[in-house]
Design an enzyme around this catalytic site. Structure first.
Site, PDB file in Angstrom:
ATOM      1  CB  ILE A  84       2.942   8.451  14.582  1.00  0.00           C
ATOM      2  CG1 ILE A  84       2.028   7.232  14.387  1.00  0.00           C
ATOM      3  CG2 ILE A  84       4.097   8.418  13.600  1.00  0.00           C
ATOM      4  CD1 ILE A  84       1.239   7.265  13.080  1.00  0.00           C
ATOM      5  CB  THR A 149      -4.311   2.392   0.425  1.00  0.00           C
ATOM      6  OG1 THR A 149      -4.641   1.229  -0.339  1.00  0.00           O
ATOM      7  CG2 THR A 149      -5.306   2.471   1.582  1.00  0.00           C
ATOM      8  CG  ASP A 150      -5.731   0.742  -4.607  1.00  0.00           C
ATOM      9  OD1 ASP A 150      -5.487   0.216  -3.498  1.00  0.00           O
ATOM     10  OD2 ASP A 150      -5.441   0.186  -5.694  1.00  0.00           O
ATOM     11  CD  GLU A 151      -6.254  -2.820   0.274  1.00  0.00           C
ATOM     12  OE1 GLU A 151      -6.886  -3.113   1.285  1.00  0.00           O
ATOM     13  OE2 GLU A 151      -5.281  -3.485  -0.145  1.00  0.00           O
ATOM     14  CE1 TYR A 174      -3.427  -0.475   5.477  1.00  0.00           C
ATOM     15  CE2 TYR A 174      -4.625  -1.203   3.520  1.00  0.00           C
ATOM     16  CZ  TYR A 174      -3.616  -0.447   4.105  1.00  0.00           C
ATOM     17  OH  TYR A 174      -2.800   0.331   3.311  1.00  0.00           O
ATOM     18  CE  LYS A 178      -3.288   4.196   4.870  1.00  0.00           C
ATOM     19  NZ  LYS A 178      -1.996   4.771   5.398  1.00  0.00           N
ATOM     20  CE  LYS A 213       1.603  -5.866   3.508  1.00  0.00           C
ATOM     21  NZ  LYS A 213       2.499  -4.797   3.818  1.00  0.00           N
ATOM     22  CG  ASN A 273      -3.936 -11.957  -6.614  1.00  0.00           C
ATOM     23  OD1 ASN A 273      -3.494 -10.843  -6.892  1.00  0.00           O
ATOM     24  ND2 ASN A 273      -4.849 -12.147  -5.684  1.00  0.00           N
ATOM     25  CG  ASP A 296     -10.872 -15.831  -1.271  1.00  0.00           C
ATOM     26  OD1 ASP A 296      -9.807 -15.195  -1.156  1.00  0.00           O
ATOM     27  OD2 ASP A 296     -11.723 -15.586  -2.140  1.00  0.00           O
TER      28      ASP A 296
HETATM   29  P1  NAD Z   1       5.184  -1.318   6.064  1.00  0.00           P
HETATM   30  O1  NAD Z   1       4.309  -2.182   6.899  1.00  0.00           O
HETATM   31  O2  NAD Z   1       6.271  -1.950   5.261  1.00  0.00           O
HETATM   32  O3  NAD Z   1       5.880  -0.202   6.971  1.00  0.00           O
HETATM   33  C1  NAD Z   1       5.211   0.484   7.965  1.00  0.00           C
HETATM   34  C2  NAD Z   1       6.240   1.216   8.809  1.00  0.00           C
HETATM   35  O4  NAD Z   1       5.541   1.985   9.798  1.00  0.00           O
HETATM   36  C3  NAD Z   1       7.189   0.292   9.574  1.00  0.00           C
HETATM   37  O5  NAD Z   1       8.510   0.762   9.471  1.00  0.00           O
HETATM   38  C4  NAD Z   1       6.699   0.377  11.009  1.00  0.00           C
HETATM   39  O6  NAD Z   1       7.708   0.142  11.963  1.00  0.00           O
HETATM   40  C5  NAD Z   1       6.179   1.798  11.051  1.00  0.00           C
HETATM   41  N1  NAD Z   1       5.176   2.000  12.105  1.00  0.00           N
HETATM   42  C6  NAD Z   1       4.099   1.224  12.385  1.00  0.00           C
HETATM   43  N2  NAD Z   1       3.421   1.731  13.427  1.00  0.00           N
HETATM   44  C7  NAD Z   1       4.074   2.871  13.803  1.00  0.00           C
HETATM   45  C8  NAD Z   1       3.831   3.839  14.808  1.00  0.00           C
HETATM   46  N3  NAD Z   1       2.789   3.753  15.643  1.00  0.00           N
HETATM   47  N4  NAD Z   1       4.691   4.877  14.921  1.00  0.00           N
HETATM   48  C9  NAD Z   1       5.758   4.973  14.076  1.00  0.00           C
HETATM   49  N5  NAD Z   1       6.027   4.079  13.124  1.00  0.00           N
HETATM   50  C10 NAD Z   1       5.192   3.036  12.973  1.00  0.00           C
HETATM   51  O7  NAD Z   1       4.200  -0.498   5.142  1.00  0.00           O
HETATM   52  P2  NAD Z   1       4.362  -0.044   3.624  1.00  0.00           P
HETATM   53  O8  NAD Z   1       3.918  -1.133   2.734  1.00  0.00           O
HETATM   54  O9  NAD Z   1       5.699   0.558   3.443  1.00  0.00           O
HETATM   55  O10 NAD Z   1       3.244   1.092   3.553  1.00  0.00           O
HETATM   56  C11 NAD Z   1       3.550   2.433   3.917  1.00  0.00           C
HETATM   57  C12 NAD Z   1       2.320   3.296   3.777  1.00  0.00           C
HETATM   58  O11 NAD Z   1       1.847   3.241   2.438  1.00  0.00           O
HETATM   59  C13 NAD Z   1       1.143   2.837   4.645  1.00  0.00           C
HETATM   60  O12 NAD Z   1       0.520   3.968   5.147  1.00  0.00           O
HETATM   61  C14 NAD Z   1       0.234   2.085   3.681  1.00  0.00           C
HETATM   62  O13 NAD Z   1      -1.110   2.180   4.102  1.00  0.00           O
HETATM   63  C15 NAD Z   1       0.478   2.859   2.403  1.00  0.00           C
HETATM   64  N6  NAD Z   1       0.308   2.111   1.159  1.00  0.00           N
HETATM   65  C16 NAD Z   1       0.934   0.921   0.974  1.00  0.00           C
HETATM   66  C17 NAD Z   1       0.823   0.260  -0.241  1.00  0.00           C
HETATM   67  C18 NAD Z   1       1.516  -1.053  -0.504  1.00  0.00           C
HETATM   68  O14 NAD Z   1       1.289  -1.664  -1.539  1.00  0.00           O
HETATM   69  N7  NAD Z   1       2.382  -1.533   0.374  1.00  0.00           N
HETATM   70  C19 NAD Z   1       0.042   0.820  -1.261  1.00  0.00           C
HETATM   71  C20 NAD Z   1      -0.613   2.042  -1.033  1.00  0.00           C
HETATM   72  C21 NAD Z   1      -0.455   2.684   0.177  1.00  0.00           C
HETATM   73  O1  DAU Z   2      -3.928  -1.652  -2.885  1.00  0.00           O
HETATM   74  C1  DAU Z   2      -3.010  -1.096  -2.012  1.00  0.00           C
HETATM   75  C2  DAU Z   2      -2.794  -2.036  -0.855  1.00  0.00           C
HETATM   76  O2  DAU Z   2      -2.064  -3.138  -1.380  1.00  0.00           O
HETATM   77  C3  DAU Z   2      -2.068  -1.400   0.321  1.00  0.00           C
HETATM   78  O3  DAU Z   2      -2.868  -0.402   0.869  1.00  0.00           O
HETATM   79  C4  DAU Z   2      -1.758  -2.452   1.390  1.00  0.00           C
HETATM   80  O4  DAU Z   2      -0.970  -1.870   2.417  1.00  0.00           O
HETATM   81  C5  DAU Z   2      -0.977  -3.572   0.746  1.00  0.00           C
HETATM   82  O5  DAU Z   2      -0.749  -4.593   1.691  1.00  0.00           O
HETATM   83  C6  DAU Z   2      -1.736  -4.141  -0.454  1.00  0.00           C
HETATM   84  O6  DAU Z   2      -2.943  -4.836  -0.030  1.00  0.00           O
HETATM   85  P1  DAU Z   2      -3.379  -6.233  -0.688  1.00  0.00           P
HETATM   86  O7  DAU Z   2      -4.251  -6.951   0.237  1.00  0.00           O
HETATM   87  O8  DAU Z   2      -3.848  -6.025  -2.079  1.00  0.00           O
HETATM   88  O9  DAU Z   2      -1.907  -6.908  -0.782  1.00  0.00           O
HETATM   89  P2  DAU Z   2      -1.378  -8.386  -0.481  1.00  0.00           P
HETATM   90  O10 DAU Z   2       0.028  -8.443  -0.979  1.00  0.00           O
HETATM   91  O11 DAU Z   2      -1.645  -8.816   0.913  1.00  0.00           O
HETATM   92  O12 DAU Z   2      -2.285  -9.272  -1.435  1.00  0.00           O
HETATM   93  C7  DAU Z   2      -2.324  -9.046  -2.836  1.00  0.00           C
HETATM   94  C8  DAU Z   2      -3.298 -10.047  -3.423  1.00  0.00           C
HETATM   95  O13 DAU Z   2      -2.758 -11.366  -3.283  1.00  0.00           O
HETATM   96  C9  DAU Z   2      -4.633 -10.066  -2.700  1.00  0.00           C
HETATM   97  O14 DAU Z   2      -5.653 -10.322  -3.647  1.00  0.00           O
HETATM   98  C10 DAU Z   2      -4.514 -11.269  -1.755  1.00  0.00           C
HETATM   99  C11 DAU Z   2      -3.611 -12.223  -2.525  1.00  0.00           C
HETATM  100  N1  DAU Z   2      -2.739 -13.090  -1.696  1.00  0.00           N
HETATM  101  C12 DAU Z   2      -1.969 -12.516  -0.762  1.00  0.00           C
HETATM  102  C13 DAU Z   2      -1.147 -13.268   0.045  1.00  0.00           C
HETATM  103  C14 DAU Z   2      -0.282 -12.644   1.107  1.00  0.00           C
HETATM  104  C15 DAU Z   2      -2.717 -14.452  -1.928  1.00  0.00           C
HETATM  105  O15 DAU Z   2      -3.419 -15.002  -2.805  1.00  0.00           O
HETATM  106  N2  DAU Z   2      -1.893 -15.222  -1.125  1.00  0.00           N
HETATM  107  C16 DAU Z   2      -1.120 -14.688  -0.147  1.00  0.00           C
HETATM  108  O16 DAU Z   2      -0.413 -15.457   0.563  1.00  0.00           O
END
Ligand code: NAD
Ligand code: DAU
Length: 360
Positions: A84, A149-151, A174, A178, A213, A273, A296
């Site tokens: 992108i 994201t809510d973050e 991160y 965002k 995750k 968690n 942590d």
């Molecule tokens: P993901 O890491 O699984 O997927 C990200 C995708 O983006 C991958 O397919 C990767 O190849 C592609 N990508 C990375 N860099 C790129 C670039 N420069 N150009 C084109 N493609 C690229 O992420 P996800 O968990 O599916 O999250 C998707 C979106 O949703 C993100 O923007 C994230 O911030 C947001 N989001 C995620 C969560 C969650 O819980 N996972 C929650 C809220 C918002």
């Molecule tokens: O809230 C939305 C966000 O949720 C998205 O924007 C992010 O892309 C997504 O990765 C996620 O972020 P978190 O940091 O909340 O997700 P994660 O799955 O990494 O961690 C969830 C919780 O679990 C967090 O409190 C950290 C904890 N954790 C995570 C991992 C990977 C552990 O305790 N052990 C672990 O090994």
């Protein structure tokens, strides 16, 4: 809305979104622009768009050489392998496919990785979004939806919820990247009249999530009788939403939201968690003795909670999958998709896991 550019459509949420659109809105053309980083995996869509688009590339593997475009002729879907941040490519894709809507999922998405290597988070999440915004503005794209994201709101104490009015106070590289992207999107709307929406969702879970995750990592480790690394006391709270419900919320925003509106999306489903980990263990019939409390995450946000009242009231969206149902479906999917998981955790994932957890 007919011709949708989905960025990051080979990732977890992006691929679930494409699956929903191709299944439920087959009159739309979907163009998936994805760089195929470690998190991008064309296998996520292989059953829908044919083996040609799937290949064997993606998730966690060694870097992918430049591949030609892959096209599934029998489905209104095109895949473009690219970044992108590549302005010329983005412009060409929009022109060639007469794109009227952009949904920007592409991102570096893992908080822990942003602590050890923040630069790529700025490049993709900020510069990449800027590049898309410039192209959307210059080509008068009808709608730009930024998947945020809510973050971006930071962390909460034991009480309260994030609303769309909560000030942005991101705590990790991160979430800072965002939040920066959210500000840029808004600025393009204010300055040039770009028609945008921003959605801010809580933690997603479900099929095709990369096992860095919490939920897929714990499922994978438990399945292999490996220790489950819980950060700190494990009492951090997240609001969990089944990924399909995030996708339907985004669709609802695309269909019904006025330009310039921001919507929180959440599951009304707060869990610590440790509770999540224990649910996974009990569904898999594995012992709690697998849990290991580890060092942590630096700067770890204690609690997120989303007030999703605005999207519920104004757009009539609501989550359709309870946590009990969603976690059961997710575990069943990982159990059935042994090959998907085995491919994903081969190669680079092993080094990542070692780096992240060995001395924790
Ligand atoms: P993901 O890491 O699984 O997927 C990200 C995708 O983006 C991958 O397919 C990767 O190849 C592609 N990508 C990375 N860099 C790129 C670039 N420069 N150009 C084109 N493609 C690229 O992420 P996800 O968990 O599916 O999250 C998707 C979106 O949703 C993100 O923007 C994230 O911030 C947001 N989001 C995620 C969560 C969650 O819980 N996972 C929650 C809220 C918002
Ligand atoms: O809230 C939305 C966000 O949720 C998205 O924007 C992010 O892309 C997504 O990765 C996620 O972020 P978190 O940091 O909340 O997700 P994660 O799955 O990494 O961690 C969830 C919780 O679990 C967090 O409190 C950290 C904890 N954790 C995570 C991992 C990977 C552990 O305790 N052990 C672990 O090994």
């Amino acid at each position: 809305m007919k011709n949708i550019l989905v960025t990051g459509g080979a990732g977890f949420i992006g691929s679930n979104f494409i699956r929903m659109v191709l299944t439920e809105h087959p009159d739309c053309l979907v163009v998936n622009l994805d760089k195929l980083t470690y998190a991008g995996n064309l296998e996520n869509l292989a059953d829908l768009v044919g083996g040609g688009a799937a290949g064997t590339r993606g998730a966690g593997r060694t870097p992918v050489p430049q591949v030609p475009r892959v096209t599934a002729h029998d489905t209104p879907y095109r895949f473009v392998h690219g970044d992108i941040c590549d302005a010329a490519l983005v412009a060409r894709v929009i022109d060639e496919h007469h794109i009227d809507t952009i949904v920007n999922f592409a991102a570096e998405s893992h908080v822990d990785r942003s602590l050890t290597g923040p630069k790529i988070f700025i490049e993709t999440n900020v510069t990449g979004t800027l590049c898309l915004l410039e192209a959307a503005r210059d080509r008068n794209v009808d709608r730009f939806l930024q998947v945020s994201t809510d973050e971006v709101y930071g962390a909460l104490g034991p009480e309260g919820q994030f609303t769309e009015q909560t000030l942005l106070s991101p705590n990790s590289p991160y979430s800072a990247s965002k939040a920066a992207a959210d500000h840029l999107v808004r600025a393009f709307g204010h300055t040039w009249g770009l028609k945008y929406n921003i959605t801010r969702c809580s933690n997603n879970y479900g099929p095709y999530q990369f096992p860095e995750k919490l939920i897929p990592l714990m499922i994978h480790n438990a399945l292999h009788d490996k220790e489950l690394p819980v950060y700190g006391d494990g009492m951090q709270v997240r609001d969990w939403l089944y990924v399909y419900d995030h996708c339907t919320a985004i669709w609802r925003v695309l269909e019904r939201a006025a330009p310039g509106e921001i919507y929180n999306i959440g599951g009304c489903n707060e869990k610590a968690n440790l509770e999540v980990v224990n649910i996974i263990l009990s569904r898999l019939g594995k012992p709690q003795s697998l849990i290991r409390h580890v060092k942590d995450r630096p700067g770890h946000d204690r609690r997120y909670a989303i007030d999703a009242g605005k999207i519920i009231r104004e757009l009539g969206w609501k989550p359709s999958v309870t946590f009990e149902e969603g976690i059961a479906r997710t575990i069943d999917w990982y159990l059935a998709g042994g090959k998907w998981l085995a491919n994903v955790v081969s190669g680079a994932y092993q080094q990542y896991y070692e780096r992240m957890y060995a001395n924790r």
